[in-house]
Every structure is written in structure tokens, then in C-alpha cells.
Design an enzyme around this catalytic site. Structure first.
Site, PDB file in Angstrom:
ATOM      1  N   ASP A  44      50.733  18.790  36.406  1.00 29.61           N
ATOM      2  CA  ASP A  44      51.651  18.900  35.154  1.00 29.61           C
ATOM      3  C   ASP A  44      53.052  19.168  35.202  1.00 29.61           C
ATOM      4  OD1 ASP A  44      51.905  19.095  31.503  1.00 29.61           O
ATOM      5  OD2 ASP A  44      50.052  19.263  32.237  1.00 29.61           O
ATOM      6  N   ASP A  65      56.701  14.648  36.318  1.00 37.15           N
ATOM      7  CA  ASP A  65      56.606  14.090  35.848  1.00 37.15           C
ATOM      8  C   ASP A  65      56.108  12.667  35.774  1.00 37.15           C
ATOM      9  OD1 ASP A  65      57.494  12.716  33.503  1.00 37.15           O
ATOM     10  OD2 ASP A  65      59.157  13.975  33.622  1.00 37.15           O
ATOM     11  N   ASN A  92      45.689  11.227  32.233  1.00 29.16           N
ATOM     12  CA  ASN A  92      45.743  11.691  31.394  1.00 29.16           C
ATOM     13  C   ASN A  92      46.862  12.287  30.620  1.00 29.16           C
ATOM     14  OD1 ASN A  92      43.595  13.339  29.632  1.00 29.16           O
ATOM     15  ND2 ASN A  92      44.474  15.180  29.851  1.00 29.16           N
ATOM     16  N   SER A 144      43.241   5.872  23.995  1.00 29.79           N
ATOM     17  CA  SER A 144      42.894   6.384  22.287  1.00 29.79           C
ATOM     18  C   SER A 144      42.607   5.512  21.926  1.00 29.79           C
ATOM     19  CB  SER A 144      44.729   6.713  22.032  1.00 29.79           C
ATOM     20  OG  SER A 144      43.968   7.289  20.666  1.00 29.79           O
ATOM     21  N   TYR A 157      52.923   5.626  20.062  1.00 28.51           N
ATOM     22  CA  TYR A 157      51.759   5.580  20.770  1.00 28.51           C
ATOM     23  C   TYR A 157      50.831   4.897  20.606  1.00 28.51           C
ATOM     24  CZ  TYR A 157      47.673   9.319  21.232  1.00 28.51           C
ATOM     25  OH  TYR A 157      46.541  10.030  22.194  1.00 28.51           O
ATOM     26  N   LYS A 161      49.314   3.054  23.833  1.00 28.41           N
ATOM     27  CA  LYS A 161      47.521   2.861  24.442  1.00 28.41           C
ATOM     28  C   LYS A 161      47.347   1.539  24.201  1.00 28.41           C
ATOM     29  CE  LYS A 161      48.369   7.186  24.776  1.00 28.41           C
ATOM     30  NZ  LYS A 161      47.409   8.327  25.850  1.00 28.41           N
TER      31      LYS A 161
HETATM   32  N1  NAD Z   1      43.493  15.690  20.993  1.00 29.63           N
HETATM   33  C1  NAD Z   1      43.289  14.042  20.379  1.00 29.63           C
HETATM   34  O1  NAD Z   1      43.515  14.183  19.590  1.00 29.63           O
HETATM   35  C2  NAD Z   1      43.797  12.868  21.507  1.00 29.63           C
HETATM   36  C3  NAD Z   1      42.980  11.213  21.338  1.00 29.63           C
HETATM   37  C4  NAD Z   1      43.205  10.542  21.810  1.00 29.63           C
HETATM   38  C5  NAD Z   1      44.119  10.578  22.600  1.00 29.63           C
HETATM   39  N2  NAD Z   1      44.537  11.642  23.393  1.00 29.63           N
HETATM   40  C6  NAD Z   1      44.802  11.331  25.191  1.00 29.63           C
HETATM   41  O2  NAD Z   1      44.854  12.870  25.413  1.00 29.63           O
HETATM   42  C7  NAD Z   1      46.025  12.178  26.554  1.00 29.63           C
HETATM   43  C8  NAD Z   1      46.006  14.250  27.024  1.00 29.63           C
HETATM   44  O3  NAD Z   1      46.098  15.680  25.706  1.00 29.63           O
HETATM   45  P1  NAD Z   1      45.365  16.246  24.722  1.00 29.63           P
HETATM   46  O4  NAD Z   1      44.669  16.020  24.399  1.00 29.63           O
HETATM   47  O5  NAD Z   1      45.113  17.425  25.948  1.00 29.63           O
HETATM   48  O6  NAD Z   1      46.505  16.925  24.838  1.00 29.63           O
HETATM   49  P2  NAD Z   1      47.161  18.423  25.084  1.00 29.63           P
HETATM   50  O7  NAD Z   1      48.693  18.758  24.748  1.00 29.63           O
HETATM   51  O8  NAD Z   1      46.849  19.412  25.284  1.00 29.63           O
HETATM   52  O9  NAD Z   1      48.356  17.880  26.856  1.00 29.63           O
HETATM   53  C9  NAD Z   1      49.047  17.060  26.978  1.00 29.63           C
HETATM   54  C10 NAD Z   1      49.393  16.875  28.572  1.00 29.63           C
HETATM   55  O10 NAD Z   1      50.069  16.155  28.868  1.00 29.63           O
HETATM   56  C11 NAD Z   1      51.221  17.224  29.563  1.00 29.63           C
HETATM   57  N3  NAD Z   1      52.642  15.936  29.748  1.00 29.63           N
HETATM   58  C12 NAD Z   1      53.476  15.905  28.691  1.00 29.63           C
HETATM   59  N4  NAD Z   1      54.237  15.234  29.314  1.00 29.63           N
HETATM   60  C13 NAD Z   1      54.234  14.870  30.825  1.00 29.63           C
HETATM   61  C14 NAD Z   1      54.910  14.234  31.791  1.00 29.63           C
HETATM   62  N5  NAD Z   1      56.195  13.218  31.528  1.00 29.63           N
HETATM   63  N6  NAD Z   1      54.198  14.026  32.925  1.00 29.63           N
HETATM   64  C15 NAD Z   1      52.945  14.697  33.171  1.00 29.63           C
HETATM   65  N7  NAD Z   1      52.502  15.140  32.024  1.00 29.63           N
HETATM   66  C16 NAD Z   1      52.786  14.968  30.678  1.00 29.63           C
HETATM   67  C17 NAD Z   1      51.764  18.164  28.463  1.00 29.63           C
HETATM   68  O11 NAD Z   1      52.079  18.774  29.616  1.00 29.63           O
HETATM   69  C18 NAD Z   1      50.283  18.273  28.520  1.00 29.63           C
HETATM   70  O12 NAD Z   1      49.526  18.773  29.367  1.00 29.63           O
HETATM   71  C19 NAD Z   1      46.757  12.299  26.110  1.00 29.63           C
HETATM   72  O13 NAD Z   1      46.364  11.240  26.707  1.00 29.63           O
HETATM   73  C20 NAD Z   1      46.777  12.083  24.556  1.00 29.63           C
HETATM   74  O14 NAD Z   1      47.291  11.005  24.051  1.00 29.63           O
HETATM   75  C21 NAD Z   1      44.530  12.446  22.708  1.00 29.63           C
END
Ligand code: NAD
Length: 269
Positions: A44, A65, A92, A144, A157, A161
């Protein structure tokens, strides 16, 4: 195509990398995998908070990153150097757009696809040789529901996705020939930090959101049981189900029969 049945647990001692690993889904998945004696590395962005999340979970941490192609390769090399192998890459990491209905913000679009789409392509490219060296493995992409049903309020987004789902479907056959299974998880809204800007709207509309652990269960199951190229919808009260793509009308030849696509365009089977 079958659901990713949550049965076979990954072999104890196998090694998993989770990008965006200190976020909501990453933490829930890391907890599950750690408890199954998997060696987990959370990759992360560099921050004290992210390092301490991994330390508190008792798992590894790598600064990454995901928008940096070379950095993805370096992290995989570091995981192999430390743990001797890589068995699963959970791609993820993700960010959402601002959710402003009317604006088409090109800067924001570039920021979002860099993480949510390019990060997935770079991560797959980086993990592929290591997974091959391990004798096969899995790539699980957190896409997603927005990748299957575009959000009218977040074009960036939805494009990212949707692109991630298309990428998974496109590369699945080639990876499968190398013993690597790639699949996508397509959750609806889930209870993590990413929905904070809209949380009160879900609450006031009494709209059900997934727990992070429900999504983590689908991610873990995809590692061991996914169909190559499958996209699993995860929704509250529904569980994880493979999305049935409808297909497109086939071309007709001069005789009015459905034409066959030249084998060269399909690749070796
Ligand atoms: N929570 C929801 O409703 C939902 C629904 C569908 C899909 N998602 C997807 O699930 C995945 C995880 O998200 P989450 O819900 O745990 O949210 P979250 O915000 O808790 O986690 C996202 C993580 O990605 C990291 N991140 C962001 N930019 C980055 C980069 N450039 N390099 C490395 N890490 C980076 C952040 O630091 C964070 O730890 C994402 O891809 C999100 O789009 C989430």
C-alpha cells in the site's frame, strides 16, 4: 461456470500479496488468510498508518504505489526474495471519483484509471512470472459492480472497473495455459472507508451494504475455486455469484449462417 465455493482453503505456508492491502477489504482478507497460515504481504501507499495496520495484523508490509509499473515488479521481487514464492496476487487497490454527477473531470479520470485499471494491468504483469515459477497460482482483481453496471455519478470509476473486468476476461485464457487463474470480484456497496462520502445516504435510505468480511470471503474463495475469467457479483443477501455475460450477435456469412471467428484471433485453446 460455478460460484467460487468457499471450501478449499489455500495451502498453509503459501504466499499472498494484497495491493491496497491496508484498506477495508485488504484488512478483512489479510485476517482470513493469516488465520489459515498463509504468509501475507500488504502492499500500500507509504504511511505510518499503513505500516502499523500491517504490524497490528502480524503480516508483512511493502510500500507500493500501484500506478508505478516498475514498483509493482520490485514488490513482487521482494516478496519472492523474502518468502521464496508467490501463490496469489490480490489486485485490490482502488479509489473512487468524486461522484459529481454533471462534471466530467479529465484530471480525475486520469487519476482513477491510473490506480483502478493500470494498477491491475501492471500488477498482473508483475505477478505473472512469479506465479509461473511457483508452479501456478491466482490473480484476483477487485473490480466492482460498477464495472458491470456503470454508475451515472462516476464515469472514471465505471470506465476503470469495466476495463478491469474486460482485462480479466481477455487475458484469462493465456494465463490459464500457464497454470494461473485470473478472476474478478464485483462487489456492490460495502462498509469501508471508500463509501464514507455517501454513508449517510445509505443509512437514511435503509440501503443494505456488504460487510468487508463478506467481500473478503469471496476474494479468498476466488483464489482457490474461481473459473478462469469469471466475474463474481457480491451483493448483500445474495452471496457471490458468477455474472452471466449475454454475448453479442454473431456475424452472418453470405449463406446467412453464423460465421466462425478465425482461430488466429482466438489464440491457441
Ligand atoms: N467498498 C465498496 O463499496 C467497494 C465496492 C466495490 C469495489 N470496491 C473496490 O474494492 C477495492 C478495495 O477498496 P476498499 O473498499 O477496501 O476501500 P479502502 O479505501 O478502505 O481501501 C483502498 C485501499 O487502496 C489503497 N490505495 C489507493 N491508491 C493506491 C495506490 N496508488 N497504490 C496502492 N494502494 C493504493 C488505499 O491506501 C487503501 O488502503 C477498491 O478497488 C475499490 O474500488 C469497493
Amino acid at each position: 461456470m460455478t460460484s467460487p465455493t468457499p471450501s478449499p482453503t489455500p495451502p498453509a505456508g503459501s504466499v499472498a500479496l494484497i495491493t491496497g492491502g491496508t484498506g477495508g477489504f485488504g484488512r478483512a482478507l489479510a485476517t482470513r488468510l493469516r488465520d489459515a497460515d498463509v504468509r501475507v504481504v500488504l502492499a500500500d501507499l507509504d504511511s505510518d498508518r499503513n505500516r502499523s495496520v500491517a504490524a497490528d495484523l502480524g503480516v508483512g508490509f511493502a510500500v507500493l504505489d500501484v500506478t508505478d509499473h516498475a514498483a509493482n515488479q520490485q514488490v513482487v521481487a521482494d516478496v519472492e526474495a523474502e518468502h521464496g514464492r508467490l501463490d496469489a496476487a490480490f489486485l485490490n487497490a482502488g479509489i473512487a471519483g468524486s461522484g459529481d454527477t454533471d462534471a466530467l473531470d479529465v484530471e480525475e479520470y486520469l487519476r482513477v484509471i491510473a490506480v483502478d485499471l493500470h494498477g491491475v494491468v501492471y500488477g498482473t504483469d508483475a505477478a505473472r512470472p512469479a506465479l509461473r515459477r511457483a508452479g501456478g497460482g491466482s490473480v484476483v482483481v477487485t473490480a466492482s459492480l460498477a464495472g458491470l453496471s456503470p454508475m451515472p455519478t462516476d464515469q472514471a470509476y465505471s470506465i476503470a472497473k469495466g476495463g478491469a473486468v474486460a482485462f480479466v476476461r481477455s487475458i484469462a485464457t493465456a494465463l490459464h495455459r500457464e497454470g494461473i487463474t485470473i478472476s474478478a470480484i464485483c462487489p456492490g456497496f460495502a462498509d469501508t472507508a471508500i463509501i464514507d462520502p455517501w454513508r449517510e445516504h445509505f443509512e437514511s435510505a435503509d440501503f443494505p451494504v456488504l460487510s468487508a468480511d463478506e467481500v473478503a470471503a469471496a476474494m479468498a474463495a476466488a483464489w482457490t475455486s474461481a473459473e478462469p475469467g469469471a466475474a463474481y457479483v457480491v451483493q448483500p443477501g445474495v452471496g457471490a455469484l458468477p455474472y452471466r455475460f449475454k454475448g453479442v450477435p454473431a456475424a452472418k456469412n453470405a449463406a446467412g449462417e453464423s460465421a466462425r471467428i478465425p482461430g488466429q484471433l482466438l489464440g491457441p485453446l
